[in-house]
Design a protein around this motif. Structure first.
Motif, PDB file in Angstrom:
ATOM      1  N   LYS A 184      29.834 -28.995  -9.406  1.00 50.58           N
ATOM      2  CA  LYS A 184      28.394 -29.665  -8.881  1.00 50.58           C
ATOM      3  C   LYS A 184      27.625 -28.664  -8.155  1.00 50.58           C
ATOM      4  N   VAL A 185      28.220 -27.599  -7.280  1.00 54.89           N
ATOM      5  CA  VAL A 185      27.289 -26.764  -6.750  1.00 54.89           C
ATOM      6  C   VAL A 185      26.534 -26.021  -7.998  1.00 54.89           C
ATOM      7  N   ASP A 186      27.147 -25.712  -8.987  1.00 52.60           N
ATOM      8  CA  ASP A 186      26.536 -25.027 -10.338  1.00 52.60           C
ATOM      9  C   ASP A 186      25.298 -25.897 -10.846  1.00 52.60           C
ATOM     10  N   LYS A 187      25.572 -27.250 -10.865  1.00 51.84           N
ATOM     11  CA  LYS A 187      24.886 -28.147 -11.515  1.00 51.84           C
ATOM     12  C   LYS A 187      23.670 -28.657 -10.548  1.00 51.84           C
ATOM     13  N   LEU A 188      23.898 -28.817  -9.346  1.00 51.24           N
ATOM     14  CA  LEU A 188      23.001 -29.480  -8.607  1.00 51.24           C
ATOM     15  C   LEU A 188      22.545 -28.635  -7.436  1.00 51.24           C
ATOM     16  N   LEU A 189      23.476 -27.955  -6.790  1.00 47.77           N
ATOM     17  CA  LEU A 189      22.949 -27.157  -5.585  1.00 47.77           C
ATOM     18  C   LEU A 189      22.254 -25.852  -5.938  1.00 47.77           C
ATOM     19  N   VAL A 190      22.842 -25.074  -6.902  1.00 44.65           N
ATOM     20  CA  VAL A 190      21.982 -23.992  -7.269  1.00 44.65           C
ATOM     21  C   VAL A 190      20.747 -24.152  -7.841  1.00 44.65           C
ATOM     22  N   PRO A 191      20.411 -25.283  -8.822  1.00 39.76           N
ATOM     23  CA  PRO A 191      18.920 -25.468  -9.128  1.00 39.76           C
ATOM     24  C   PRO A 191      18.331 -25.850  -7.954  1.00 39.76           C
ATOM     25  N   PHE A 192      18.858 -26.726  -6.919  1.00 37.38           N
ATOM     26  CA  PHE A 192      18.113 -27.186  -6.026  1.00 37.38           C
ATOM     27  C   PHE A 192      17.636 -25.892  -5.027  1.00 37.38           C
ATOM     28  N   LEU A 193      18.504 -25.024  -4.905  1.00 34.83           N
ATOM     29  CA  LEU A 193      17.943 -23.911  -4.074  1.00 34.83           C
ATOM     30  C   LEU A 193      16.867 -23.116  -5.038  1.00 34.83           C
ATOM     31  N   ILE A 194      16.989 -22.752  -6.118  1.00 35.68           N
ATOM     32  CA  ILE A 194      16.011 -22.015  -6.816  1.00 35.68           C
ATOM     33  C   ILE A 194      14.712 -22.994  -7.052  1.00 35.68           C
ATOM     34  N   PHE A 195      14.676 -24.023  -7.000  1.00 32.91           N
ATOM     35  CA  PHE A 195      13.507 -24.631  -6.986  1.00 32.91           C
ATOM     36  C   PHE A 195      12.754 -25.122  -5.566  1.00 32.91           C
ATOM     37  N   TYR A 196      13.832 -25.102  -4.638  1.00 35.45           N
ATOM     38  CA  TYR A 196      13.419 -25.122  -3.409  1.00 35.45           C
ATOM     39  C   TYR A 196      12.715 -23.763  -2.951  1.00 35.45           C
ATOM     40  N   LEU A 197      13.684 -22.755  -2.727  1.00 41.88           N
ATOM     41  CA  LEU A 197      13.039 -21.411  -2.632  1.00 41.88           C
ATOM     42  C   LEU A 197      11.719 -20.939  -3.513  1.00 41.88           C
ATOM     43  N   GLY A 198      11.835 -21.125  -4.804  1.00 44.56           N
ATOM     44  CA  GLY A 198      10.693 -20.771  -5.577  1.00 44.56           C
ATOM     45  C   GLY A 198       9.601 -21.401  -5.366  1.00 44.56           C
ATOM     46  N   ALA A 199       9.505 -22.653  -5.192  1.00 38.99           N
ATOM     47  CA  ALA A 199       8.273 -23.291  -4.806  1.00 38.99           C
ATOM     48  C   ALA A 199       7.694 -23.011  -3.476  1.00 38.99           C
ATOM     49  N   PHE A 200       8.591 -22.597  -2.635  1.00 38.40           N
ATOM     50  CA  PHE A 200       8.065 -22.204  -1.326  1.00 38.40           C
ATOM     51  C   PHE A 200       7.411 -20.884  -1.418  1.00 38.40           C
ATOM     52  N   LEU A 201       8.156 -20.070  -1.850  1.00 35.56           N
ATOM     53  CA  LEU A 201       7.664 -18.722  -2.085  1.00 35.56           C
ATOM     54  C   LEU A 201       6.276 -18.392  -2.702  1.00 35.56           C
ATOM     55  N   LEU A 202       6.565 -19.433  -3.929  1.00 32.68           N
ATOM     56  CA  LEU A 202       5.242 -19.356  -4.778  1.00 32.68           C
ATOM     57  C   LEU A 202       3.845 -19.747  -3.601  1.00 32.68           C
ATOM     58  N   MET A 203       4.177 -20.923  -2.825  1.00 27.57           N
ATOM     59  CA  MET A 203       3.062 -21.031  -2.062  1.00 27.57           C
ATOM     60  C   MET A 203       2.703 -20.409  -1.080  1.00 27.57           C
ATOM     61  N   TYR A 204       3.799 -19.696  -0.437  1.00 29.65           N
ATOM     62  CA  TYR A 204       3.629 -18.859   0.505  1.00 29.65           C
ATOM     63  C   TYR A 204       2.726 -17.859   0.353  1.00 29.65           C
ATOM     64  N   GLY A 205       3.215 -17.108  -0.916  1.00 26.90           N
ATOM     65  CA  GLY A 205       2.637 -16.018  -1.549  1.00 26.90           C
ATOM     66  C   GLY A 205       0.961 -16.297  -1.765  1.00 26.90           C
TER      67      GLY A 205
END
Length: 336
Positions: free
Chosen positions: A70-91
């Motif tokens: 469940k960490v693999d299927k839910l929390l890892v995607p969450f972190l990727i989409f969470y950090l990825g979107a933030f870093l994109l907008m921050y940049g």
């Protein structure tokens, strides 16, 4: 049997695909606002997502293996989409100052720890955290199935009612735990139907009655549906009304998809729905001002924005699956 199983999986993917398309449409807003905030679509769209997730519940070899998956299927995607979107907008905010009306600050990464505050840079991914907690709750509850089935039903209902009561009292728990509690009956229903073959397999004896069942479900929704705000755990209707309308909508969509059987593009979106869930929020953020610059009719804007967003999701999905499958629940990242 194998052929029937494959057909059943396609039917479930079709349901997931239609569900994620409704989610994107509701987030497009504009001319769709009346549908998105109205009682009908909002009454069952997110409950349907929890219900479908319950169809795939497995306890695996123990809690350690279950947790890792469940960490693999839910929390890892969450972190990727969470950090990825933030870093994109921050940049972008640093490269092109003034792009966003409000500055993008690092402390926004803490929003997920602050009850139900909106994740500004990728709002839809709250669902992944809530679903993770729903899985954890059900993992405990499902042990009652072997010897205490009535107790299992009662405990599930009690947890759901407690989550609903917390919403009515405006008491928020961190990490959407209260939302997961309210959603547990939907998840449980998906699990139960998968295990005991209610309508899911092809050529069921009730298939000929599908149009009648859909009609009954639609009539039920007409008289009971109220707007649902699952992210905020906000439910204007009473307990029976909310769950009755949600289950009516769930079964109407499920049975409709079973009747339709095939819709390749929608099925593909459903198979990789976590990707569309994770990327459509940032895409809408950037596409909305671009579309509004060239189109001034509200309906034209909303329809084109929906089509463009889903189209880009379709184009990016195979690329993401090929390059980073471990981060979007397509391959295992953590060892058992």
């Amino acid at each position: 049997m194998e052929q029937q199983e494959n057909r059943r999986i396609e039917f479930i993917d079709l349901t997931k695909g239609l569900c994620i398309m409704l989610v994107v449409m509701m987030h497009v807003g504009g001319a769709f606002d009346g549908l998105a905030t109205g009682p009908v679509l909002s009454s069952f769209t997110m409950p349907l997502y929890f219900f479908v997730s319950g169809l795939f519940f497995k306890s695996y070899e123990g809690f350690g293996g279950f947790l890792a998956r469940k960490v693999d299927k839910l929390l890892v995607p969450f972190l990727i989409f969470y950090l990825g979107a933030f870093l994109l907008m921050y940049g972008i905010s640093k490269a092109v100052p003034g792009t966003f009306r409000l500055p993008v600050r690092w402390n926004e990464l803490l929003l997920v720890f602050r009850n139900h505050e909106l994740i500004r840079f990728n709002p839809p991914i709250w669902f992944l955290v809530a679903l993770f907690n729903c899985n954890m709750l059900f993992y405990v509850v499902h042990y009652l199935r072997r010897k205490h089935i009535p107790t299992m039903f009662a405990v599930t209902l009690l947890i759901g009612a407690t989550g609903f009561w917390l919403g009515k009292q405006r008491i928020e728990l961190p990490f959407y735990i209260d939302v997961a509690m309210t959603a547990l009956p939907f998840y449980f229903a998906g699990f139960w139907i998968r295990r005991y073959n209610f309508f899911l397999f092809p050529h069921h004896r009730f298939d000929k009655l599908i149009p009648l069942f859909i009609l009954v479900a639609l009539v039920t929704m007409y008289f009971t549906a109220t707007p649902l705000g699952m992210r905020t755990n906000n439910y204007p209707g009473n307990f029976i009304q909310v769950y009755l309308a949600a289950f009516a909508g769930i079964f109407a969509i499920m049975l409709l998809c079973k009747k339709v059987k095939k819709a390749p593009v929608v099925t593909y979106l459903g198979r990789f729905s976590v990707i569309t869930l994770g990327i459509h929020g940032p895409l809408l953020f950037f596409f909305r001002p671009l579309v509004s610059r060239f189109l001034h009719n509200e309906w034209a804007q909303s329809i084109v924005l929906l089509a463009v967003t889903l189209g880009v999701c379709l184009l990016l999905t195979p690329l993401i699956v090929r390059l980073i499958p471990q981060t979007v629940a397509q391959k295992t990242l953590l060892k058992k």
